[in-house]
Structures are given as structure tokens and as C-alpha cells.
Design an enzyme around this catalytic site. Structure first.
Site, PDB file in Angstrom:
ATOM      1  N   CYS A  69      36.570  40.622  33.570  1.00 53.23           N
ATOM      2  CA  CYS A  69      37.843  41.214  34.240  1.00 53.23           C
ATOM      3  C   CYS A  69      38.738  41.461  32.753  1.00 53.23           C
ATOM      4  O   CYS A  69      38.998  40.444  32.423  1.00 53.23           O
ATOM      5  CB  CYS A  69      38.294  40.551  35.120  1.00 53.23           C
ATOM      6  SG  CYS A  69      40.056  40.875  35.627  1.00 53.23           S
ATOM      7  N   CYS A 177      39.402  48.702  32.476  1.00 53.34           N
ATOM      8  CA  CYS A 177      39.141  47.774  33.634  1.00 53.34           C
ATOM      9  C   CYS A 177      37.934  48.043  34.000  1.00 53.34           C
ATOM     10  O   CYS A 177      37.146  49.024  33.906  1.00 53.34           O
ATOM     11  CB  CYS A 177      40.126  48.459  34.739  1.00 53.34           C
ATOM     12  SG  CYS A 177      39.770  47.818  36.344  1.00 53.34           S
TER      13      CYS A 177
HETATM   14  N1  DGL Z   1      38.220  44.710  37.117  1.00 52.42           N
HETATM   15  C1  DGL Z   1      39.533  43.979  36.797  1.00 52.42           C
HETATM   16  C2  DGL Z   1      39.837  44.575  35.380  1.00 52.42           C
HETATM   17  O1  DGL Z   1      38.883  44.614  34.743  1.00 52.42           O
HETATM   18  C3  DGL Z   1      40.586  44.224  37.421  1.00 52.42           C
HETATM   19  C4  DGL Z   1      40.758  44.625  38.772  1.00 52.42           C
HETATM   20  C5  DGL Z   1      42.229  43.938  39.491  1.00 52.42           C
HETATM   21  O2  DGL Z   1      43.134  44.488  39.538  1.00 52.42           O
HETATM   22  O3  DGL Z   1      41.949  43.038  40.420  1.00 52.42           O
HETATM   23  O4  DGL Z   1      41.091  44.307  34.831  1.00 52.42           O
END
Ligand code: DGL
Length: 255
Positions: A69, A177
Site C-alpha cells: 500500500c 496506489c
Molecule cells: N491501495 C492503497 C495504496 O496503495 C490505498 C487504498 C486506500 O485508500 O485504502 O495507497
């Protein structure tokens, strides 16, 4: 096992790449869907949540952690490294490779609002792209619509965000993301073949592989995959199976 976590199904885009490069490894994946979106949280909240997810995965006896993440990595990776002693690999927007690809000198970073305004991204941009124009676009709501596979909302939001990218004139798009690689084709269709789209998945897989090779941690035998969610296991299993293109059965996790 290698532990991998994200706020939701986005981390599966990283899991997929690591698994592809290291097919002999076993994995335990945790989606903290009870707390999604991470992109709307404060630094303090993120540190606290990431500590809990890490402790849960350590309880599963992991040998290494992948913070799949960008948001969690930008705000909490130093905190995690100071608290826990296992190797921890994070995911941050691929600014450095973008620099080598751009011809117009204009790069757009698509991420959660929190990543877009993070000091970590400030640092990356200053370090690698000081002489370039960088659009930092916080795409509010996009990860949520991927979580529930709401195609109408995905289309609507992409129309808004990609119009901004076009107006800016970027020739390289960084998917900052981990949810967004699942939209790669939709994004590419809107931008045409002259725009490069990059993400961090392969680089993260390489980093994990290098760390394992340098240590006695490399797996030799039976391969296992376990999936947990703090949200609804049925909903997780349905979406994860669709994104991974094989059947996944998620279990409930209590942090
Ligand atoms: N998948 C996450 C990232 O790479 C974030 C998603 C979320 O906002 O929870 O930042």
C-alpha cells in the site's frame, strides 16, 4: 510465509507480481477492509492501523512483510521498521523510473489523496524529478469503487481524473496506489499508446527476491496461500477471485 497487507484488494496487484517472480514462496495476505480507505486517514491513524496489521501477520509466523500500500508505506513504514525486526518492503510511487521515460518532462502521479499530499512524495519528487513538472493527483473514491467493483463509478471517476491528466499533458502516468493496476487497461484506452503507464509491482517483487536471496529465508517446499480480511470474507473472496482470476476463499481476521 511472506506477509502482505493493504487496506483492501489493491495489495493483490503486488501479491501477484511477487508470486509470479517467487512461485516457491508461501503467502499470507491481509486486507484491512474494515478500515478502508487508508487514503483518508491521518499519519497517526495509519501508524496505529499498520502496527495492528503487522502484529496480526507476525502471529501467522511470517518471515518478511510487504506493505502493499503506497499510503501506508508513505506514512508508516519508518514506524514499522523501528518497531519490528523482520525485513519490511514498502511500495512507493515509481517516480524514479518515470524520469527515464518522459520526453515531455511532464509526469502525472495518480494516488490516494493522502499519498498525493505526503512528505514522502515531496521527498521523492525533490530527489528524482526536481527539473520535471509533476502533477500529483489525489483520486478520491477510486479505490472504493474498485473494492466494490462498481464499474459505473469507476468510469465516471476515470473520466474526471484522466481529463485532468490530459489537460496537464503528461506522457508518463505513475500508478501510485496499488488498486490502480487493476484499471490499467481502462486508463490506457483513455490515454492512447503514446502515454506510458507504470506501477511499482515488478520493482517490489525484485526487492523481495533480492532480500530473500541474500538471507537463509528462501522457501524450498510446499506452497501455500492464505487470505484474510477484517471486512466481509464473502465480498473479499468474490472480488479477489475476479481480480486474481482464480478461486480465493478469504477468512475473517480480527486485529
Ligand atoms: N491501495 C492503497 C495504496 O496503495 C490505498 C487504498 C486506500 O485508500 O485504502 O495507497
Amino acid at each position: 510465509m511472506i506477509g502482505v497487507f493493504d487496506s483492501g484488494v489493491g495489495g493483490l496487484s503486488i501479491f501477484k507480481e511477487v508470486k509470479k517472480l517467487l512461485p516457491k514462496e508461501s503467502f499470507v495476505f491481509l486486507a484491512d477492509q474494515a478500515n478502508i480507505p487508508y487514503g483518508g486517514k491521518t499519519k497517526k491513524q495509519l501508524k496505529n492501523l499498520c502496527e495492528k496489521t503487522t502484529k496480526f501477520l507476525l502471529g501467522q509466523d511470517i518471515k518478511m512483510l510487504v506493505v502493499a500500500c503506497n499510503t501506508a508505506s508513505c506514512y508508516a513504514i519508518e514506524h514499522l521498521r523501528s518497531k519490528f525486526s523482520i525485513p519490511i518492503v514498502g511500495v512507493v510511487p515509481a517516480i524514479k523510473p518515470a524520469i527515464n521515460l518522459t520526453q515531455s518532462g511532464k509526469i502525472a502521479v495518480l494516488s490516494t489523496p493522502a499519498t498525493a499530499k505526503s512528505k514522502y512524495l515531496d521527498k521523492l519528487v525533490k530527489k528524482f524529478a526536481n527539473d520535471k513538472k509533476v502533477l500529483r493527483l489525489g483520486c478520491k473514491g477510486l479505490e472504493d469503487s474498485i473494492e466494490i467493483q462498481d464499474d459505473k463509478k469507476i468510469e465516471k471517476l476515470l473520466n474526471i481524473y484522466i481529463a485532468k491528466v490530459k489537460r496537464f499533458g503528461a506522457d508518463v502516468i505513475v500508478l501510485g496506489c496499488t488498486h490502480y493496476p487493476f484499471l490499467r487497461e481502462k486508463i490506457a484506452k483513455r490515454l492512447g499508446s503514446k502515454v506510458e503507464i507504470i506501477d511499482s509491482g515488478k520493482a517490489v517483487a525484485k526487492r523481495v527476491s533480492n532480500l530473500l536471496e541474500a538471507s537463509p529465508l528462501i522457501a524450498q517446499k510446499n506452497v501455500e496461500e492464505i487470505f484474510f480480511t477484517t471486512g466481509d470474507p464473502r465480498q473479499f473472496s468474490q472480488v479477489a477471485s475476479k481480480l486474481l482470476k482464480y478461486k480465493v476463499a478469504g477468512k475473517k481476521a480480527y486485529l
